[in-house]
Write a protein that holds these residues in place. Structure first.
Motif, PDB file in Angstrom:
ATOM      1  N   ALA A 128      24.140  18.859  38.233  1.00 28.40           N
ATOM      2  CA  ALA A 128      25.225  19.538  37.563  1.00 28.40           C
ATOM      3  C   ALA A 128      24.660  19.060  36.086  1.00 28.40           C
ATOM      4  CB  ALA A 128      26.474  18.501  37.902  1.00 28.40           C
ATOM      5  N   ILE A 129      24.604  20.256  35.401  1.00 25.56           N
ATOM      6  CA  ILE A 129      24.131  20.473  33.938  1.00 25.56           C
ATOM      7  C   ILE A 129      25.058  21.040  33.009  1.00 25.56           C
ATOM      8  CG2 ILE A 129      22.054  21.053  32.523  1.00 25.56           C
ATOM      9  CD1 ILE A 129      20.313  21.144  35.163  1.00 25.56           C
ATOM     10  N   PRO A 130      25.468  20.449  32.175  1.00 27.44           N
ATOM     11  CA  PRO A 130      26.488  20.941  31.231  1.00 27.44           C
ATOM     12  C   PRO A 130      26.024  22.262  30.516  1.00 27.44           C
ATOM     13  CG  PRO A 130      25.669  18.940  30.177  1.00 27.44           C
ATOM     14  CD  PRO A 130      25.066  18.846  31.682  1.00 27.44           C
ATOM     15  N   SER A 131      26.892  23.145  30.610  1.00 26.85           N
ATOM     16  CA  SER A 131      26.402  24.588  29.972  1.00 26.85           C
ATOM     17  C   SER A 131      26.479  24.645  28.586  1.00 26.85           C
ATOM     18  CB  SER A 131      27.485  25.668  30.497  1.00 26.85           C
ATOM     19  OG  SER A 131      28.665  25.371  30.171  1.00 26.85           O
ATOM     20  N   SER A 132      26.923  23.616  27.943  1.00 24.61           N
ATOM     21  CA  SER A 132      26.896  23.596  26.236  1.00 24.61           C
ATOM     22  C   SER A 132      26.812  22.299  25.945  1.00 24.61           C
ATOM     23  CB  SER A 132      28.373  24.167  25.760  1.00 24.61           C
ATOM     24  OG  SER A 132      29.309  23.593  26.427  1.00 24.61           O
ATOM     25  N   GLY A 133      26.909  22.073  24.494  1.00 22.07           N
ATOM     26  CA  GLY A 133      26.874  20.567  23.706  1.00 22.07           C
ATOM     27  C   GLY A 133      25.497  20.075  23.879  1.00 22.07           C
ATOM     28  N   ALA A 134      24.544  20.614  23.548  1.00 26.20           N
ATOM     29  CA  ALA A 134      23.358  20.326  23.420  1.00 26.20           C
ATOM     30  C   ALA A 134      22.631  20.025  21.842  1.00 26.20           C
ATOM     31  CB  ALA A 134      22.055  21.040  24.214  1.00 26.20           C
ATOM     32  N   GLY A 135      23.655  19.630  21.135  1.00 28.38           N
ATOM     33  CA  GLY A 135      23.324  19.350  19.664  1.00 28.38           C
ATOM     34  C   GLY A 135      22.395  18.347  19.329  1.00 28.38           C
ATOM     35  N   ALA A 137      17.574  18.046  18.412  1.00 27.41           N
ATOM     36  CA  ALA A 137      16.524  18.799  17.993  1.00 27.41           C
ATOM     37  C   ALA A 137      15.982  19.504  19.119  1.00 27.41           C
ATOM     38  CB  ALA A 137      15.330  17.982  17.224  1.00 27.41           C
ATOM     39  N   GLY A 138      16.093  18.816  20.562  1.00 26.01           N
ATOM     40  CA  GLY A 138      15.615  19.363  21.912  1.00 26.01           C
ATOM     41  C   GLY A 138      16.720  19.552  22.598  1.00 26.01           C
ATOM     42  N   GLU A 139      16.333  18.917  24.011  1.00 19.16           N
ATOM     43  CA  GLU A 139      17.628  19.390  25.000  1.00 19.16           C
ATOM     44  C   GLU A 139      18.043  17.915  25.793  1.00 19.16           C
ATOM     45  OE1 GLU A 139      15.981  23.827  25.945  1.00 19.16           O
ATOM     46  OE2 GLU A 139      15.611  22.195  27.414  1.00 19.16           O
ATOM     47  N   ILE A 140      17.967  16.817  24.781  1.00 20.32           N
ATOM     48  CA  ILE A 140      17.934  15.798  25.682  1.00 20.32           C
ATOM     49  C   ILE A 140      19.353  15.461  26.485  1.00 20.32           C
ATOM     50  CG2 ILE A 140      16.441  14.469  24.048  1.00 20.32           C
ATOM     51  CD1 ILE A 140      18.822  13.371  22.880  1.00 20.32           C
ATOM     52  N   ILE A 141      20.495  16.048  25.824  1.00 25.03           N
ATOM     53  CA  ILE A 141      21.729  15.921  26.747  1.00 25.03           C
ATOM     54  C   ILE A 141      21.641  16.634  27.984  1.00 25.03           C
ATOM     55  CG2 ILE A 141      24.035  16.305  26.723  1.00 25.03           C
ATOM     56  CD1 ILE A 141      24.149  15.519  23.766  1.00 25.03           C
ATOM     57  N   VAL A 394      17.475  19.175  11.671  1.00 20.71           N
ATOM     58  CA  VAL A 394      17.401  20.567  11.941  1.00 20.71           C
ATOM     59  C   VAL A 394      17.618  20.708  13.228  1.00 20.71           C
ATOM     60  CG1 VAL A 394      16.788  21.357   9.778  1.00 20.71           C
ATOM     61  CG2 VAL A 394      15.060  20.979  11.644  1.00 20.71           C
ATOM     62  N   GLN A 395      18.039  21.839  13.735  1.00 24.10           N
ATOM     63  CA  GLN A 395      18.098  22.184  15.382  1.00 24.10           C
ATOM     64  C   GLN A 395      17.676  23.785  15.559  1.00 24.10           C
ATOM     65  OE1 GLN A 395      20.916  20.851  13.734  1.00 24.10           O
ATOM     66  NE2 GLN A 395      21.391  19.117  14.988  1.00 24.10           N
ATOM     67  N   SER A 396      17.016  24.219  16.517  1.00 21.27           N
ATOM     68  CA  SER A 396      16.938  25.613  16.848  1.00 21.27           C
ATOM     69  C   SER A 396      18.212  26.252  17.432  1.00 21.27           C
ATOM     70  CB  SER A 396      15.670  26.011  17.717  1.00 21.27           C
ATOM     71  OG  SER A 396      15.859  25.492  18.823  1.00 21.27           O
ATOM     72  N   PHE A 397      18.725  25.305  18.251  1.00 26.13           N
ATOM     73  CA  PHE A 397      20.073  25.694  19.077  1.00 26.13           C
ATOM     74  C   PHE A 397      19.504  26.806  20.235  1.00 26.13           C
ATOM     75  CE2 PHE A 397      22.150  24.415  15.451  1.00 26.13           C
ATOM     76  CZ  PHE A 397      23.023  23.354  16.013  1.00 26.13           C
ATOM     77  N   SER A 398      18.219  26.542  20.757  1.00 27.72           N
ATOM     78  CA  SER A 398      17.779  27.554  21.563  1.00 27.72           C
ATOM     79  C   SER A 398      18.512  27.394  22.832  1.00 27.72           C
ATOM     80  CB  SER A 398      16.266  27.124  21.859  1.00 27.72           C
ATOM     81  OG  SER A 398      16.078  26.054  22.273  1.00 27.72           O
ATOM     82  N   TRP A 399      19.263  26.161  23.155  1.00 31.84           N
ATOM     83  CA  TRP A 399      19.986  25.758  24.631  1.00 31.84           C
ATOM     84  C   TRP A 399      21.333  26.790  24.416  1.00 31.84           C
ATOM     85  CZ3 TRP A 399      19.347  23.692  29.081  1.00 31.84           C
ATOM     86  CH2 TRP A 399      20.441  23.217  30.006  1.00 31.84           C
ATOM     87  N   GLU A 400      21.756  26.890  23.284  1.00 31.88           N
ATOM     88  CA  GLU A 400      22.946  27.575  22.982  1.00 31.88           C
ATOM     89  C   GLU A 400      22.809  29.177  23.037  1.00 31.88           C
ATOM     90  OE1 GLU A 400      22.300  24.829  21.658  1.00 31.88           O
ATOM     91  OE2 GLU A 400      24.021  23.642  22.064  1.00 31.88           O
ATOM     92  N   ALA A 401      21.779  29.429  22.419  1.00 31.26           N
ATOM     93  CA  ALA A 401      21.164  30.827  22.390  1.00 31.26           C
ATOM     94  C   ALA A 401      21.180  31.507  23.637  1.00 31.26           C
ATOM     95  CB  ALA A 401      19.987  31.044  21.291  1.00 31.26           C
ATOM     96  N   VAL A 402      20.435  30.997  24.471  1.00 31.30           N
ATOM     97  CA  VAL A 402      20.242  31.484  25.907  1.00 31.30           C
ATOM     98  C   VAL A 402      21.644  31.542  26.680  1.00 31.30           C
ATOM     99  CG1 VAL A 402      19.601  29.498  27.050  1.00 31.30           C
ATOM    100  CG2 VAL A 402      18.711  31.381  27.810  1.00 31.30           C
TER     101      VAL A 402
END
Length: 470
Positions: A128-135, A137-141, A394-402
């Motif tokens: 069960a992986i959250p679809s959002s909220g990865a704020g 620098a990477g994707e640790i959440i 800074v972040q790239s927000f790649s998780w949110e972008a996809v």
């Protein structure tokens, strides 16, 4: 399916539930790298996240006792996300992408950890992986949620329900550097983008055929689709050829020029193809590049910035913009298909205009969907915010972008289904022969959409098109 290298894991393995197996040779290579990693760690030199804290606490050295539980603990407090969860197929893509990156050897994890990932994939369960909220620098959440189940932490999706992960997989204890390796890089965004690329390639083929159907049914002048108009742009020339082949010739055009939304089909769809291809290249770079940090390369630990997924984020954003434009142009064509001045057909494609409303509300649905898509087109990578006491500034927000891309693909499919329904009805009312290049598609439509002889809940027809065709 026997896997002998990272390159052997393909998108087909995401889409298939066939069991995976790592080859003996691959396991041996992983064990050799793991031994070198443990030897390097034995020197006691500081290695980020292994014998030090993380983020702003990386200056704190960990004792031997602290190191023994640190890798497990990395997956605890970082699991700060929640519902809504990724769809099972996206979650599986994340797990396979993580396995694919670990098999390069950069992370230096044990073959046993890779086997545990295989066990998860073969179990039929997904985290069960959250679809959002990865704020960050990477994707640790999201990655903490994705891989906590390997050691009994967190939750899994089973039969549509969320169930505790404890006891669902063989017992496993993380070794040195294995917890941080599960959280490093951008495997989540890479795997999810990988999946969306596959869906987008299928969608772009439908965009071409549906637009060709609109061109054919209104008797549009074929001049704009002459391949000579694609000079200097091989991709555009190819798209013009596909459109012309599907729409067929038109000896007696209804007018010298069709509305712009018909004439620019080649340019619009070529840009979608271009954007999908560039994202596909970015996904490949994400898989073959160094994204682990610290990575074990050249026989030593190297801190990297491979977690900054701007390459993926930027190309996701570009594809979202291309899809938003394609959907707007499609929506404009639907409006023109309802106009007797353009088609010569009954108003609003109603069998009996006046007593019947026809497909006017199908266009309204497309308008609302396109408007939503337009709001998604703001670049995800814009708007960096600081976290971790300024360590991550800074972040790239790649998780949110996809995630935005997945929604954009879904919405564009919806608009395309609306246009396909209009094209289907226009051909039925016009009595025009269906060009050979469109007979396959419109034959499929006829199998799931009954003849429209009166008003009805057209949402059912759109749902059938989305399920079976678009």
């Amino acid at each position: 399916m026997l896997i002998d290298s990272a390159a052997d894991l393909t998108l087909d393995h995401v889409l298939s539930s066939d069991p995976l197996e790592l080859s003996p040779d691959l396991l041996t290579r992983l064990a050799t790298t793991r031994e070198a990693v443990l030897t390097a760690l034995a020197t006691g030199a500081p290695v980020y996240g292994v014998n030090t804290g993380m983020g702003a606490m990386s200056k704190i050295r960990l004792t031997s006792d602290e190191q023994s539980i640190h890798q497990h603990n990395l997956l605890l407090a970082r699991a700060a996300g929640g519902a809504p969860w990724l769809p099972p197929l996206e979650a599986r893509a994340v797990v396979i992408a993580r396995l694919k990156t670990l098999l390069t050897g950069d992370a230096g994890v044990s073959p046993e950890l890779c086997q545990q990932l295989v066990a998860l994939l073969n179990s039929g369960l997904v985290p069960a992986i959250p679809s959002s909220g990865a704020g960050s620098a990477g994707e640790i959440i999201p990655l903490a949620h994705a891989f906590g189940p390997l050691v009994g932490i967190g939750s899994l999706l089973e039969g549509g329900a969320v169930v505790p992960a404890e006891g669902k997989l063989p017992a496993f204890e993380l070794g040195s550097k294995e917890g941080i390796s599960l959280l490093a890089g951008i495997p989540g965004a890479t795997g999810r983008a990988w999946l969306q690329v596959g869906i987008a390639w299928q969608l772009v083929e439908k965009l071409t055929l549906v637009a060709a159907g609109a061109i054919a049914v209104v008797g549009a002048n074929r001049d704009p689709y002459n391949v000579l108009c694609g000079r200097g742009d091989e991709l555009l020339a190819g798209e013009l050829a596909r459109v012309l082949d599907a729409a067929g010739p038109e000896e007696e055009p209804r007018s010298l020029q069709a509305p712009v939304s018909f004439r620019v089909v080649g340019q619009v769809n070529a840009q979608v193809r271009r954007a999908v291809g560039r994202l596909e290249e970015a996904v490949e770079r994400g898989f073959v590049g160094v994204t682990d940090s610290p990575a074990f390369i050249g026989g030593e630990f190297v801190g990297t910035a491979g977690f900054h997924g701007i390459d993926l984020a930027a190309h996701c954003d570009q594809l979202v913009a291309a899809l938003a434009h394609a959907a707007e142009v499609s929506t404009a064509r639907i409006h023109r298909l309802l106009d007797p001045a353009v088609t010569g057909l009954p108003a609003q494609l109603a069998a009996e205009p006046g007593p019947q409303a026809g497909l006017v509300t199908v266009h309204k649905r497309a308008v609302a969907t396109s408007h939503y898509l337009r709001r998604l087109a703001m670049p995800s990578a814009v708007g960096a915010l600081e976290t971790s006491n300024g360590q991550e500034d800074v972040q790239s927000f790649s998780w949110e972008a996809v995630g935005v891309l997945a929604e954009a693909v879904r919405l564009t499919r919806e608009v395309t289904a609306c246009e396909l329904l209009a094209v289907h009805q226009a051909f039925a009312l016009s009595k025009r022969p269906v060009p050979e290049g469109l007979q396959g598609l419109l034959g499929e439509v006829a199998n799931v959409v009954p003849p429209i002889v009166a008003d009805r809940p057209f949402g059912v027809d759109i749902a059938n098109l989305l399920e079976h065709i678009v």
